[in-house]
Design a protein around this motif. Structure first.
Motif, PDB file in Angstrom:
ATOM      1  N   LEU A   1       3.732  10.311   9.312  1.00 38.18           N
ATOM      2  CA  LEU A   1       3.430  10.509   7.901  1.00 38.18           C
ATOM      3  C   LEU A   1       2.075  11.193   7.722  1.00 38.18           C
ATOM      4  O   LEU A   1       1.927  12.070   6.865  1.00 38.18           O
ATOM      5  N   THR A   2       1.102  10.837   8.544  1.00 38.64           N
ATOM      6  CA  THR A   2      -0.200  11.507   8.491  1.00 38.64           C
ATOM      7  C   THR A   2      -0.034  12.996   8.756  1.00 38.64           C
ATOM      8  O   THR A   2      -0.605  13.832   8.038  1.00 38.64           O
ATOM      9  N   SER A   3       0.743  13.327   9.753  1.00 37.96           N
ATOM     10  CA  SER A   3       0.992  14.732  10.080  1.00 37.96           C
ATOM     11  C   SER A   3       1.669  15.465   8.912  1.00 37.96           C
ATOM     12  O   SER A   3       1.302  16.597   8.579  1.00 37.96           O
ATOM     13  N   ILE A   4       2.639  14.820   8.288  1.00 41.49           N
ATOM     14  CA  ILE A   4       3.335  15.412   7.134  1.00 41.49           C
ATOM     15  C   ILE A   4       2.351  15.637   5.990  1.00 41.49           C
ATOM     16  O   ILE A   4       2.359  16.693   5.343  1.00 41.49           O
TER      17      ILE A   4
ATOM     18  N   ASP B   1      -6.319   8.887   4.865  1.00 47.76           N
ATOM     19  CA  ASP B   1      -7.224   7.845   5.342  1.00 47.76           C
ATOM     20  C   ASP B   1      -6.535   6.477   5.363  1.00 47.76           C
ATOM     21  O   ASP B   1      -6.639   5.736   6.348  1.00 47.76           O
ATOM     22  N   GLU B   2      -5.801   6.144   4.295  1.00 39.10           N
ATOM     23  CA  GLU B   2      -5.080   4.866   4.243  1.00 39.10           C
ATOM     24  C   GLU B   2      -4.026   4.787   5.345  1.00 39.10           C
ATOM     25  O   GLU B   2      -3.846   3.740   5.977  1.00 39.10           O
ATOM     26  N   THR B   3      -3.336   5.885   5.567  1.00 40.52           N
ATOM     27  CA  THR B   3      -2.269   5.908   6.572  1.00 40.52           C
ATOM     28  C   THR B   3      -2.848   5.811   7.978  1.00 40.52           C
ATOM     29  O   THR B   3      -2.294   5.124   8.839  1.00 40.52           O
TER      30      THR B   3
ATOM     31  N   GLN C   1       0.826  -1.199   0.000  1.00 41.05           N
ATOM     32  CA  GLN C   1       0.000   0.000   0.000  1.00 41.05           C
ATOM     33  C   GLN C   1       0.868   1.260   0.000  1.00 41.05           C
ATOM     34  O   GLN C   1       0.584   2.217  -0.724  1.00 41.05           O
ATOM     35  N   ILE C   2       1.920   1.254   0.780  1.00 40.85           N
ATOM     36  CA  ILE C   2       2.819   2.408   0.841  1.00 40.85           C
ATOM     37  C   ILE C   2       3.521   2.598  -0.502  1.00 40.85           C
ATOM     38  O   ILE C   2       3.577   3.711  -1.031  1.00 40.85           O
TER      39      ILE C   2
END
Length: 178
Positions: free
Chosen positions: A129-132, A157-159, A73-74
């Motif tokens: 990563l969500t924050s970024i 959403d995926e993260t 996914q990543i």
């Protein structure tokens, strides 16, 4: 020297620029934000695969499969992030060195990491990563780039889902010894 750099930038823009209604500063800032994001996505992908390859212990199969799924996914994000920067006329990453200079998600080169620590570290990295991605979204909002913002919303959403799965996998029941 500045004149030479400007001529080179003009040459590159003429060769790599694509039509967009975004202003030059929007293309510059959004592309730079996407390049940083892409470096972090590659760093997280590599760490996820590292932990996938070096997983051990009683929950090996479950964790191994979880990290394989998350790694896919990543990795699937990488081309979309890079191509979005190109679609708006910007540039993207060019090398492993470029990734290393830009990444904010830290590597883990330890010879051995306990499986629960692997999952906890990946949980924290996905949260970072969500924050970024939210920061990149803010840059997009500043310039009215709704297409990039829309992609980011799906990736966020995926993260968050990966973070949730990793959180639940590291949560122990009271008195549990695994």
């Amino acid at each position: 020297m500045a004149k030479l750099k400007s001529a080179k930038e003009t040459h590159v823009r003429e060769r790599l620029g694509t039509p967009t209604d975004l202003k030059a500063e929007a293309t510059r800032d959004i592309s730079a934000a996407l390049a940083g994001l892409l470096a972090d996505v590659f760093a997280l992908y590599m760490k996820t695969k590292n932990f996938h390859w070096h997983m051990s212990g009683p929950h090996f199969r479950d964790y191994h499969l979880l990290l394989d799924e998350q790694g896919e996914q990543i990795f699937d994000m990488t081309d979309d992030v890079a191509e979005r920067a190109r679609k708006i006329g910007g540039a993207t990453l060019r090398s492993i060195g470029d990734i290393a200079r830009r990444q904010r998600i830290l590597d883990n080169d330890a010879d051995y990491v306990d499986p629960k620590d692997m999952l906890a570290e990946l949980r924290d990295d996905n949260e970072r990563l969500t924050s970024i991605m939210r920061q990149v979204h803010n840059v997009c909002d500043t310039y009215g780039d709704v297409a990039t913002a829309s992609l980011l919303e799906n990736w966020i959403d995926e993260t968050e889902r990966r973070t949730w799965f990793l959180f639940e996998a590291t949560r122990g029941s009271p008195g549990a010894n695994d």
